[in-house]
Scaffold this active site. Sequence first.
Site, mmCIF file in Angstrom:
data_model
loop_
_atom_site.group_PDB
_atom_site.id
_atom_site.type_symbol
_atom_site.label_atom_id
_atom_site.label_comp_id
_atom_site.label_asym_id
_atom_site.label_seq_id
_atom_site.Cartn_x
_atom_site.Cartn_y
_atom_site.Cartn_z
ATOM 1 N N ASP A 1 -11.370 1.473 -4.021
ATOM 2 C CA ASP A 1 -12.774 1.708 -3.661
ATOM 3 C C ASP A 1 -13.656 1.194 -4.796
ATOM 4 O O ASP A 1 -13.403 1.501 -5.962
ATOM 5 C CB ASP A 1 -12.971 3.219 -3.452
ATOM 6 C CG ASP A 1 -14.415 3.574 -3.151
ATOM 7 O OD1 ASP A 1 -15.179 2.659 -2.778
ATOM 8 O OD2 ASP A 1 -14.763 4.762 -3.284
ATOM 9 N N ASN B 1 -17.264 1.333 -4.513
ATOM 10 C CA ASN B 1 -18.629 1.881 -4.484
ATOM 11 C C ASN B 1 -18.687 3.409 -4.408
ATOM 12 O O ASN B 1 -19.730 3.988 -4.131
ATOM 13 C CB ASN B 1 -19.431 1.264 -3.322
ATOM 14 C CG ASN B 1 -18.822 1.608 -1.972
ATOM 15 O OD1 ASN B 1 -17.794 2.296 -1.912
ATOM 16 N ND2 ASN B 1 -19.432 1.148 -0.908
ATOM 17 N N ASP C 1 -17.527 5.603 -2.304
ATOM 18 C CA ASP C 1 -17.633 6.361 -1.046
ATOM 19 C C ASP C 1 -16.281 6.915 -0.586
ATOM 20 O O ASP C 1 -16.173 7.506 0.487
ATOM 21 C CB ASP C 1 -18.289 5.525 0.065
ATOM 22 C CG ASP C 1 -17.429 4.338 0.480
ATOM 23 O OD1 ASP C 1 -16.354 4.120 -0.124
ATOM 24 O OD2 ASP C 1 -17.829 3.628 1.421
ATOM 25 N N ASP D 1 -12.417 -0.976 -0.238
ATOM 26 C CA ASP D 1 -13.263 -2.030 0.313
ATOM 27 C C ASP D 1 -12.870 -3.408 -0.229
ATOM 28 O O ASP D 1 -11.964 -3.524 -1.056
ATOM 29 C CB ASP D 1 -14.743 -1.718 0.039
ATOM 30 C CG ASP D 1 -14.963 -1.289 -1.414
ATOM 31 O OD1 ASP D 1 -14.380 -1.936 -2.305
ATOM 32 O OD2 ASP D 1 -15.691 -0.292 -1.655
ATOM 33 N N ASP E 1 -5.905 -9.565 10.086
ATOM 34 C CA ASP E 1 -5.215 -8.913 11.190
ATOM 35 C C ASP E 1 -5.970 -9.301 12.464
ATOM 36 O O ASP E 1 -7.184 -9.119 12.543
ATOM 37 C CB ASP E 1 -5.280 -7.385 10.983
ATOM 38 C CG ASP E 1 -4.028 -6.688 11.473
ATOM 39 O OD1 ASP E 1 -3.629 -6.948 12.612
ATOM 40 O OD2 ASP E 1 -3.467 -5.870 10.711
ATOM 41 N N ASP F 1 -1.481 -8.344 16.024
ATOM 42 C CA ASP F 1 -1.203 -6.981 16.446
ATOM 43 C C ASP F 1 -0.552 -7.006 17.839
ATOM 44 O O ASP F 1 -1.004 -7.729 18.735
ATOM 45 C CB ASP F 1 -2.553 -6.241 16.510
ATOM 46 C CG ASP F 1 -2.410 -4.746 16.654
ATOM 47 O OD1 ASP F 1 -1.780 -4.121 15.783
ATOM 48 O OD2 ASP F 1 -2.940 -4.189 17.637
ATOM 49 N N GLU G 1 3.539 -8.903 15.425
ATOM 50 C CA GLU G 1 4.181 -7.597 15.549
ATOM 51 C C GLU G 1 4.774 -7.504 16.957
ATOM 52 O O GLU G 1 4.029 -7.418 17.935
ATOM 53 C CB GLU G 1 3.159 -6.477 15.344
ATOM 54 C CG GLU G 1 3.764 -5.092 15.519
ATOM 55 C CD GLU G 1 2.734 -3.986 15.779
ATOM 56 O OE1 GLU G 1 3.041 -2.820 15.513
ATOM 57 O OE2 GLU G 1 1.626 -4.296 16.259
ATOM 58 N N HIS H 1 1.934 0.173 7.758
ATOM 59 C CA HIS H 1 1.008 1.298 7.909
ATOM 60 C C HIS H 1 1.344 2.198 9.091
ATOM 61 O O HIS H 1 0.642 3.179 9.338
ATOM 62 C CB HIS H 1 -0.413 0.747 8.049
ATOM 63 C CG HIS H 1 -0.559 -0.120 9.266
ATOM 64 N ND1 HIS H 1 0.066 -1.351 9.385
ATOM 65 C CD2 HIS H 1 -1.210 0.075 10.433
ATOM 66 C CE1 HIS H 1 -0.210 -1.867 10.556
ATOM 67 N NE2 HIS H 1 -0.992 -1.030 11.225
ATOM 68 N N ASP H 2 2.364 1.840 9.864
ATOM 69 C CA ASP H 2 2.716 2.644 11.046
ATOM 70 C C ASP H 2 3.967 3.493 10.864
ATOM 71 O O ASP H 2 4.218 4.393 11.668
ATOM 72 C CB ASP H 2 2.932 1.730 12.263
ATOM 73 C CG ASP H 2 1.652 1.079 12.731
ATOM 74 O OD1 ASP H 2 0.588 1.723 12.632
ATOM 75 O OD2 ASP H 2 1.712 -0.080 13.185
HETATM 76 C C1 GLC Z 1 -0.338 -1.792 16.131
HETATM 77 C C2 GLC Z 1 -0.907 -1.378 14.805
HETATM 78 C C3 GLC Z 1 -1.250 0.073 14.868
HETATM 79 C C4 GLC Z 1 -2.305 0.264 15.928
HETATM 80 C C5 GLC Z 1 -1.842 -0.313 17.258
HETATM 81 C C6 GLC Z 1 -2.987 -0.471 18.195
HETATM 82 O O1 GLC Z 1 0.871 -1.172 16.396
HETATM 83 O O2 GLC Z 1 -0.033 -1.706 13.775
HETATM 84 O O3 GLC Z 1 -1.696 0.553 13.635
HETATM 85 O O4 GLC Z 1 -2.585 1.615 16.066
HETATM 86 O O5 GLC Z 1 -1.274 -1.577 17.137
HETATM 87 O O6 GLC Z 1 -3.818 -1.522 17.789
#
Ligand code: GLC
Length: 527
Positions: free
Chosen positions: A20, A22, A24, A28, A97, A198, A260, A324-325
């Site tokens: 971060d 700034n 908040d 960013d 992304d 995605d 993905e 991140h999933d």
């Molecule tokens: C993909 C992303 C996930 C998101 C989903 C819907 O699986 O990695 O984080 O919630 O798509 O866009």
Amino acid sequence: MKHWWKEAVIYQIYPRSFQDSNGDGVGDISGIQQRLTYLKDLGVDALWISPINVSPMFDFGYDISDYRAIDPQFGTMKDFDSLIKAARKLDLKILMDLVVNHTSHLHPWFIESRSSKNNPKRDWYIWQPGKKGQLPNNWKSVFGGSAWEWDESTESYFLHSFLSEQPDLNWRNPAVKKQIFSDVEFWLKRGVAGFRLDVVNLYFKDALLRNNPPRFWGWQYPRPYELQYHTYDMSQPEMHPLLRDLRKLLDKYKAMSVGEVFGDYPGDPNKAASYLGNFDELHLAFDFTIMFQKWSSDAFATVMRNWMRACGPENWPSLVLNNHDQGRSYSRYASGKNSDARAKLLATLLLTSRGTPFLYYGEELGMKDGTIARHQLKDPVGIRYWPLNPGRDPQRTPMPWDGTDKGGFTSGDPWLPLNDDTPQRNVAAQLADPESLLSWHKKLIRLRKESPALRLGTWAELEGTSANVFGYIRQHDKDKKSILLNFADRPQVVSHGGTVVLSTHRKKGDKLTSSYELQPYEAIILQ
Ligand code: GLC
């Protein structure tokens, strides 16, 4: 021919949680720019930044309402251009992304589309007229419930594979393709080096909207989404020609794509590889099978063997343990005794195998899943399914840069709490320690840069190692490296000799002849 994306190590940044600038409490773009020298020093070549486009954040950026603008939470277009420029100076590439299976329900296209049945954008989404309460078919949303949402104003259902705030685009409409391709080119012209796509296998759905067949799991309790085979709402053949067209556009800019490939727990390497086409569809595809393995040399050897076979000699694998999933690999495999040793072994596997490795921010430190109390939950999945499923917040906690209260991540209130072990496990501490996981990652990446075998070589399993040891050989012209990984918590006798190039337990240059003991969790690279 040389392809930069084959030789690169790619680092995924979840921008809310990286740095971060700034105060908040949310990371960013300027924060990322401040940390470029750290990333350069780590040795990575490209950064994939999870979505930074304008979004109402129902799914934290995976619901986009303007594909050509930056969300103010993350900064401005000026900040983004400045990041690209600063990154280029360090020879770092930026990947975005691309979330185009669906938009946000607040995207102007959807607002228009839902406004009337005659609106020119009506057919940009997937609508079914009907009666309230009579669902068009049995398709389920990934995030729970039916994939159809009733819209009162035009008395129709619209399809949403994820949240109802994420309506699915209709890729059968050529106008959608034209618009998205032009949005892609907009970013390519700004200097973006490629995209992570995605849920790339979800774009097309069965034209007849046929029901998915049911799936039985026996005693297990799966998520509702997994109670059916996704025969008709994913992986339709129309995706392949679309990807061939996208590849042509990307290749014009020497840009790359990594898709993905979604669903099919616990993964399907052949399906993921099918989206690579004949070197003419995706540049790289994610297969997540490896994330669901138990800790054993056999399990990992089998996954790697299948993935290498699926890609074949021409196509190029991706290598990934975290994103991140999914819960972090350190928590999956390394909790308890010898945890850093296990994490070093996994890092060795990731960075010496054949393919393009992806690191998720904090993985290089052995970041764990954070502990998130119920009232701190942010992820809609966690909010819906807690406590059965804690959602994805634990793997999205702020990057620990130093041992202070807020870990150097922010001066304000962090949007998710920092991990409890931040005072011990942070960048500053690990930079200063030559034995740390971070230092180990740096060594591996440096070695990979120096060794054509590790970057580009063929992959063959090493026969006749002991039961708990996974071994393989990488070779490119005269450069030949053998990698041995001892998954056991006790010594294992092996007979594959050579000179040590790098090992978690012994010195460079040591000569090993037949029959020696690998230490518990030792990872070793020989030549
Ligand atoms: C993909 C992303 C996930 C998101 C989903 C819907 O699986 O990695 O984080 O919630 O798509 O866009």
